[in-house]
Design a protein around this motif. Structure first.
Motif, PDB file in Angstrom:
ATOM      1  N   ASP A  18      22.773  15.029  -5.646  1.00 12.67           N
ATOM      2  CA  ASP A  18      24.115  14.490  -5.842  1.00 12.67           C
ATOM      3  C   ASP A  18      24.494  13.406  -4.820  1.00 12.67           C
ATOM      4  O   ASP A  18      25.529  12.766  -4.963  1.00 12.67           O
ATOM      5  N   LYS A  19      23.662  13.182  -3.812  1.00 11.88           N
ATOM      6  CA  LYS A  19      23.958  12.158  -2.807  1.00 11.88           C
ATOM      7  C   LYS A  19      23.013  10.957  -2.881  1.00 11.88           C
ATOM      8  O   LYS A  19      23.178   9.997  -2.140  1.00 11.88           O
ATOM      9  N   LEU A  20      22.037  11.013  -3.753  1.00 13.23           N
ATOM     10  CA  LEU A  20      21.058   9.925  -3.828  1.00 13.23           C
ATOM     11  C   LEU A  20      21.700   8.582  -4.170  1.00 13.23           C
ATOM     12  O   LEU A  20      21.348   7.560  -3.588  1.00 13.23           O
ATOM     13  N   GLU A  21      22.620   8.562  -5.126  1.00 17.21           N
ATOM     14  CA  GLU A  21      23.263   7.295  -5.520  1.00 17.21           C
ATOM     15  C   GLU A  21      24.017   6.671  -4.345  1.00 17.21           C
ATOM     16  O   GLU A  21      24.002   5.456  -4.168  1.00 17.21           O
ATOM     17  N   TYR A  22      24.667   7.490  -3.550  1.00 17.45           N
ATOM     18  CA  TYR A  22      25.367   6.988  -2.368  1.00 17.45           C
ATOM     19  C   TYR A  22      24.385   6.282  -1.435  1.00 17.45           C
ATOM     20  O   TYR A  22      24.634   5.165  -0.979  1.00 17.45           O
ATOM     21  N   TYR A  23      23.261   6.939  -1.137  1.00 17.02           N
ATOM     22  CA  TYR A  23      22.279   6.352  -0.230  1.00 17.02           C
ATOM     23  C   TYR A  23      21.640   5.092  -0.813  1.00 17.02           C
ATOM     24  O   TYR A  23      21.344   4.149  -0.085  1.00 17.02           O
ATOM     25  N   LYS A  24      21.448   5.073  -2.115  1.00 17.85           N
ATOM     26  CA  LYS A  24      20.875   3.883  -2.750  1.00 17.85           C
ATOM     27  C   LYS A  24      21.799   2.676  -2.611  1.00 17.85           C
ATOM     28  O   LYS A  24      21.337   1.550  -2.485  1.00 17.85           O
ATOM     29  N   LYS A  25      23.101   2.923  -2.611  1.00 13.62           N
ATOM     30  CA  LYS A  25      24.067   1.833  -2.438  1.00 13.62           C
ATOM     31  C   LYS A  25      24.143   1.387  -0.972  1.00 13.62           C
ATOM     32  O   LYS A  25      24.312   0.214  -0.680  1.00 13.62           O
ATOM     33  N   GLU A  26      24.042   2.343  -0.065  1.00 12.19           N
ATOM     34  CA  GLU A  26      24.168   2.051   1.360  1.00 12.19           C
ATOM     35  C   GLU A  26      22.924   1.403   1.961  1.00 12.19           C
ATOM     36  O   GLU A  26      23.025   0.599   2.873  1.00 12.19           O
ATOM     37  N   PHE A  27      21.753   1.784   1.472  1.00 15.11           N
ATOM     38  CA  PHE A  27      20.500   1.314   2.055  1.00 15.11           C
ATOM     39  C   PHE A  27      19.655   0.634   0.979  1.00 15.11           C
ATOM     40  O   PHE A  27      19.246   1.256   0.016  1.00 15.11           O
ATOM     41  N   GLY A  29      16.394  -2.180   0.225  1.00 17.94           N
ATOM     42  CA  GLY A  29      15.214  -2.817   0.784  1.00 17.94           C
ATOM     43  C   GLY A  29      14.002  -2.486  -0.065  1.00 17.94           C
ATOM     44  O   GLY A  29      13.958  -1.467  -0.747  1.00 17.94           O
ATOM     45  N   LYS A  30      13.022  -3.373  -0.023  1.00 13.27           N
ATOM     46  CA  LYS A  30      11.814  -3.172  -0.823  1.00 13.27           C
ATOM     47  C   LYS A  30      10.976  -2.012  -0.305  1.00 13.27           C
ATOM     48  O   LYS A  30      10.191  -1.436  -1.045  1.00 13.27           O
ATOM     49  N   ASN A  31      11.158  -1.676   0.955  1.00 17.76           N
ATOM     50  CA  ASN A  31      10.343  -0.625   1.559  1.00 17.76           C
ATOM     51  C   ASN A  31      11.065   0.730   1.614  1.00 17.76           C
ATOM     52  O   ASN A  31      10.665   1.618   2.343  1.00 17.76           O
ATOM     53  N   ILE A  32      12.125   0.905   0.811  1.00 15.91           N
ATOM     54  CA  ILE A  32      12.885   2.156   0.816  1.00 15.91           C
ATOM     55  C   ILE A  32      12.665   2.900  -0.502  1.00 15.91           C
ATOM     56  O   ILE A  32      12.793   2.333  -1.576  1.00 15.91           O
ATOM     57  N   ILE A  33      12.331   4.170  -0.370  1.00 15.58           N
ATOM     58  CA  ILE A  33      12.118   5.054  -1.516  1.00 15.58           C
ATOM     59  C   ILE A  33      13.094   6.215  -1.392  1.00 15.58           C
ATOM     60  O   ILE A  33      13.368   6.699  -0.293  1.00 15.58           O
ATOM     61  N   PHE A  34      13.610   6.671  -2.506  1.00 10.64           N
ATOM     62  CA  PHE A  34      14.548   7.786  -2.529  1.00 10.64           C
ATOM     63  C   PHE A  34      13.958   8.922  -3.358  1.00 10.64           C
ATOM     64  O   PHE A  34      13.376   8.692  -4.412  1.00 10.64           O
ATOM     65  N   ASP A  35      14.115  10.140  -2.867  1.00 11.61           N
ATOM     66  CA  ASP A  35      13.636  11.303  -3.590  1.00 11.61           C
ATOM     67  C   ASP A  35      14.615  12.446  -3.350  1.00 11.61           C
ATOM     68  O   ASP A  35      15.236  12.542  -2.294  1.00 11.61           O
TER      69      ASP A  35
END
Length: 186
Positions: A18-27, A29-35
């Motif tokens: 439930d917090k992934l979208e927040y982090y995707k907006k805040e951070f 970069g091409k070298n950032i992956i979210f899981d």
């Protein structure tokens, strides 16, 4: 953001779904992956240790929270359940001022593992695990898995009072970032 600008580093953000979208907006970069992290908050084991840990913080606030839950707790809970819960909490609260009790919490928590978190660390193979709050079950589960596999750990408290009045470091990180010099003393 400084790390995100470096092309020689890959950042992997593991966060509750439930917090992934927040982090995707805040951070970005091409070298950032979210899981997504597994839901460890609903795990009975994690809830037991959260109760043991928070009840063992020997402060007036934690005692008041125990009493409030006893007198004004969930109306669906039986009075017997609330009385047992309160009694166990008071015993933990009394024992919480003994350093050996805090060591026992840490040792006992370290005996277990979270297979879902373990598999995430195997998948991403990090060099370092950073726990940004040190009070949430997700941070504890990540740090425990990382330490068991020899991954370096870094933690940070949300506030100066977390170490004093809200939590026992269930899994002390290898390094702890602090906001103010007062925390160094604690």
């Amino acid at each position: 953001k400084l790390l995100a600008a470096r092309s020689d580093i890959q950042l992997v953000f593991l966060a509750p779904a439930d917090k992934l979208e927040y982090y995707k907006k805040e951070f970005t970069g091409k070298n950032i992956i979210f899981d997504a992290l597994p839901d460890v908050r609903s795990d009975r084991f994690e809830r037991f240790f959260k109760f043991w840990e928070s009840s063992s913080v020997h402060t007036v606030t934690s005692r008041m929270l125990l009493e409030d839950n006893f007198f004004h707790g969930d109306s669906g809970e039986s009075p017997l359940y609330r009385a047992l819960f309160f009694s166990a909490g008071v015993i933990c609260w009394q024992l919480g001022r003994i350093p050996l009790c805090r060591s026992l919490i840490r040792f006992s928590y370290g005996l277990f593992s979270s297979p879902e978190v373990d598999s995430l660390l195997k998948k991403w193979k990090p060099d370092l695990v950073f726990a940004p709050s040190m009070v949430y079950p997700e941070d504890h589960a990540l740090l425990r898995s990382a330490k068991k596999t020899g991954i370096k750990t870094l933690g940070m408290m949300l506030s100066w009072d977390n170490l004093w009045s809200k939590a026992i470091l269930r899994v002390p990180p290898d390094r702890l970032l602090v906001h103010v010099d007062l925390i160094k003393i604690l």
